[in-house]
Design a protein around this motif. Structure first.
Motif, PDB file in Angstrom:
ATOM      1  N   TYR A   1     -24.530 -18.038  13.186  1.00 26.87           N
ATOM      2  CA  TYR A   1     -23.348 -18.023  14.042  1.00 26.87           C
ATOM      3  C   TYR A   1     -22.535 -19.301  13.943  1.00 26.87           C
ATOM      4  O   TYR A   1     -21.316 -19.271  13.765  1.00 26.87           O
ATOM      5  N   HIS A   2     -23.171 -20.456  14.070  1.00 28.31           N
ATOM      6  CA  HIS A   2     -22.447 -21.722  14.116  1.00 28.31           C
ATOM      7  C   HIS A   2     -21.754 -22.040  12.797  1.00 28.31           C
ATOM      8  O   HIS A   2     -20.778 -22.793  12.765  1.00 28.31           O
ATOM      9  N   LEU A   3     -22.237 -21.469  11.714  1.00 31.84           N
ATOM     10  CA  LEU A   3     -21.575 -21.634  10.426  1.00 31.84           C
ATOM     11  C   LEU A   3     -20.490 -20.590  10.225  1.00 31.84           C
ATOM     12  O   LEU A   3     -19.380 -20.899   9.815  1.00 31.84           O
ATOM     13  N   ASP A   4     -20.821 -19.368  10.523  1.00 31.76           N
ATOM     14  CA  ASP A   4     -19.935 -18.272  10.149  1.00 31.76           C
ATOM     15  C   ASP A   4     -18.724 -18.132  11.052  1.00 31.76           C
ATOM     16  O   ASP A   4     -17.706 -17.570  10.639  1.00 31.76           O
ATOM     17  N   THR A   5     -18.795 -18.644  12.280  1.00 31.36           N
ATOM     18  CA  THR A   5     -17.616 -18.635  13.131  1.00 31.36           C
ATOM     19  C   THR A   5     -16.482 -19.421  12.486  1.00 31.36           C
ATOM     20  O   THR A   5     -15.313 -19.037  12.573  1.00 31.36           O
ATOM     21  N   SER A   6     -16.820 -20.511  11.806  1.00 29.96           N
ATOM     22  CA  SER A   6     -15.793 -21.377  11.226  1.00 29.96           C
ATOM     23  C   SER A   6     -15.349 -20.947   9.836  1.00 29.96           C
ATOM     24  O   SER A   6     -14.471 -21.587   9.246  1.00 29.96           O
ATOM     25  N   ILE A   7     -15.929 -19.886   9.290  1.00 29.09           N
ATOM     26  CA  ILE A   7     -15.413 -19.371   8.017  1.00 29.09           C
ATOM     27  C   ILE A   7     -14.840 -17.969   8.174  1.00 29.09           C
ATOM     28  O   ILE A   7     -14.487 -17.325   7.198  1.00 29.09           O
ATOM     29  N   GLU A   8     -14.726 -17.507   9.423  1.00 28.56           N
ATOM     30  CA  GLU A   8     -13.983 -16.280   9.653  1.00 28.56           C
ATOM     31  C   GLU A   8     -12.509 -16.543   9.385  1.00 28.56           C
ATOM     32  O   GLU A   8     -12.005 -17.654   9.584  1.00 28.56           O
ATOM     33  N   LEU A   9     -11.802 -15.529   8.970  1.00 21.06           N
ATOM     34  CA  LEU A   9     -10.371 -15.688   8.715  1.00 21.06           C
ATOM     35  C   LEU A   9      -9.633 -15.891  10.029  1.00 21.06           C
ATOM     36  O   LEU A   9      -9.795 -15.109  10.972  1.00 21.06           O
ATOM     37  N   GLN A  10      -8.809 -16.913  10.092  1.00 22.45           N
ATOM     38  CA  GLN A  10      -8.006 -17.117  11.286  1.00 22.45           C
ATOM     39  C   GLN A  10      -7.043 -15.951  11.500  1.00 22.45           C
ATOM     40  O   GLN A  10      -6.769 -15.562  12.633  1.00 22.45           O
ATOM     41  N   SER A  11      -6.561 -15.401  10.414  1.00 24.50           N
ATOM     42  CA  SER A  11      -5.619 -14.275  10.514  1.00 24.50           C
ATOM     43  C   SER A  11      -6.245 -13.079  11.212  1.00 24.50           C
ATOM     44  O   SER A  11      -5.547 -12.314  11.890  1.00 24.50           O
ATOM     45  N   ASP A  12      -7.564 -12.904  11.097  1.00 23.68           N
ATOM     46  CA  ASP A  12      -8.222 -11.784  11.753  1.00 23.68           C
ATOM     47  C   ASP A  12      -8.125 -11.871  13.277  1.00 23.68           C
ATOM     48  O   ASP A  12      -8.232 -10.851  13.963  1.00 23.68           O
TER      49      ASP A  12
END
Length: 220
Positions: free
Chosen positions: A128-139
């Motif tokens: 979670y702590h890693l993948d939240t910051s590599i989600e697309l901002q556009s999403d």
């Protein structure tokens, strides 16, 4: 995500974009909102149920979640806004945040380049702590058809100016915007962290953000 029925706004909080400062500045409005206590009760019930009863909009929920959960007339009547950030700069900020506050999630990598390659490896197990910051901002900004459903997109790079614009749209005097979680352990210029290869790696991963938001990696 911060919802104010009284002031009719919805703040969509994308991680590492200055959202903690925006929330801190606007949080006081909730105490004067007649809906505050019913919203607080729903939040607590959601927490006690393990968030299985869907009565809370999570801190980093996407705009589409609010659109699906709120009545159409309520959602349409809200001023919806978010802040975004240069993807290359965001990844540097995220690295230092994790190294400073959650070093156990570095995967054994103490330097930016190997950490970034590992972080963006599609074979890496979800964290979670890693993948939240590599989600697309556009999403966070679009509906299921790819249409933007927020009314204003501010920029981290001009946070104070764009926050003042958002407050004007809400119809309130702009509160003082604190610099929450100010980092002191990184170089100000994100470009020095990248090689051509790692800059391209971020460009590929965040291609949708680059296309929608217009960010570029500008050589120093």
């Amino acid at each position: 995500m911060l919802l104010s029925p009284k002031h009719r706004f919805l703040f969509v909080h994308i991680a590492k974009t200055g959202g903690t400062s925006v929330r801190a500045a606007l949080e006081g409005l909730r105490w004067r909102d007649p809906w505050y206590w019913s919203m607080f009760l729903c939040s607590r019930l959601s927490h006690l149920s393990g968030h299985r009863i869907a009565t809370k909009l999570p801190r980093h929920a996407k705009a589409i979640a609010a659109k699906e959960m709120l009545p159409k007339e309520v959602f349409d009547g809200l001023f919806k806004f978010a802040f975004v950030r240069n993807p290359w700069d965001l990844q540097v900020s995220s690295f230092h945040h994790i190294r400073r506050e959650r070093p156990q999630h570095l995967g054994g990598h103490t330097e930016f380049e190997p950490f970034l390659r590992w972080k963006l490896d599609p074979e890496r197990p979800y964290q979670y702590h890693l993948d939240t910051s590599i989600e697309l901002q556009s999403d966070y900004l679009i509906d299921l058809h790819g249409a933007v459903i927020v009314d204003f997109i501010g920029r981290y790079e001009r946070l104070h100016e764009d926050f003042a614009i958002a407050c004007e749209r809400i119809g309130i005097p702009a509160p003082t915007l604190p610099h929450a979680r100010k980092a002191t352990d990184r170089s100000k210029d994100y470009r020095g962290y990248y090689t051509d290869a790692t800059a391209e790696l971020v460009a590929r991963h965040f291609a949708a953000d680059v296309a929608l938001l217009g960010y570029r990696f500008e050589p120093g």
